[in-house]
Design an enzyme around this catalytic site. Sequence first.
Site, PDB file in Angstrom:
ATOM      1  N   GLU A 170       0.811  -1.220   0.000  1.00 42.64           N
ATOM      2  CA  GLU A 170       0.000   0.000   0.000  1.00 42.64           C
ATOM      3  C   GLU A 170       0.850   1.279   0.000  1.00 42.64           C
ATOM      4  O   GLU A 170       0.504   2.259  -0.651  1.00 42.64           O
ATOM      5  CB  GLU A 170      -0.917  -0.019   1.235  1.00 42.64           C
ATOM      6  CG  GLU A 170      -2.032   0.996   1.175  1.00 42.64           C
ATOM      7  CD  GLU A 170      -3.028   0.796   2.312  1.00 42.64           C
ATOM      8  OE1 GLU A 170      -3.555  -0.329   2.449  1.00 42.64           O
ATOM      9  OE2 GLU A 170      -3.270   1.755   3.060  1.00 42.64           O
ATOM     10  N   ASP A 171       1.940   1.273   0.719  1.00 46.90           N
ATOM     11  CA  ASP A 171       2.668   2.523   0.962  1.00 46.90           C
ATOM     12  C   ASP A 171       4.088   2.580   0.403  1.00 46.90           C
ATOM     13  O   ASP A 171       4.785   3.570   0.614  1.00 46.90           O
ATOM     14  CB  ASP A 171       2.723   2.805   2.478  1.00 46.90           C
ATOM     15  CG  ASP A 171       1.355   3.171   3.030  1.00 46.90           C
ATOM     16  OD1 ASP A 171       0.498   3.630   2.241  1.00 46.90           O
ATOM     17  OD2 ASP A 171       1.125   2.984   4.230  1.00 46.90           O
TER      18      ASP A 171
END
Length: 194
Positions: free
Chosen positions: A68-69
């Site tokens: 996600e990051d």
Amino acid sequence: MSSEESPLGFLVRAIAFAAEKHRHQRRKDAAASPYINHPIALANVLANEGGVFDPVVLCAAILHDTIEDTQTTAEELEGMFGSEVTAVVLEVTDDKNLDSHLRKRLQIEHAPHRSPQAKLVKLADKICNLRDLLSAPPKDWGAERKLDYFDWAAQVVAGVRGTHAGLEAIFDGLLAREGELGQARDWAARYYEH
Ligand code: ZN
């Protein structure tokens, strides 16, 4: 995890991988803590407060924000840590193409349908986030926004109940401290009146 690798070796390898991937990221708290503190906190909650020692769950907790990051891909995780861990990470990964309101709603809707491993990671994630909001919140978050997060986290966790009574009780204990955020709101209101 290959058959000749120890669970501890597997876990340490995941920690090293996540530390490398998150190395330029910081938390939003006033001290701008290293981002890696967050995934390590999840694994610590699971193992040392929840007694969860499943290496798949602990590794997924360590890796839960890499897709996600960071630039990490599912293929990369699969090659390094296998399909089981990757599947759990994907279950707890938001689709960043969607706007944040929809992502938040989908977390509530999807939570009951997640695997038991993913539910444990979710529970630990929300425990860590409530703790951070109580003790070291993002520096630009007002009380209102923190209260909204508490309410939303409660709705997500409602969907994973029945997974781990001990961790759910820890979450509920933190939720019960919501009043501490309310006091902050009252204080802020008074402050701005004068
Ligand atoms: Zn997280």
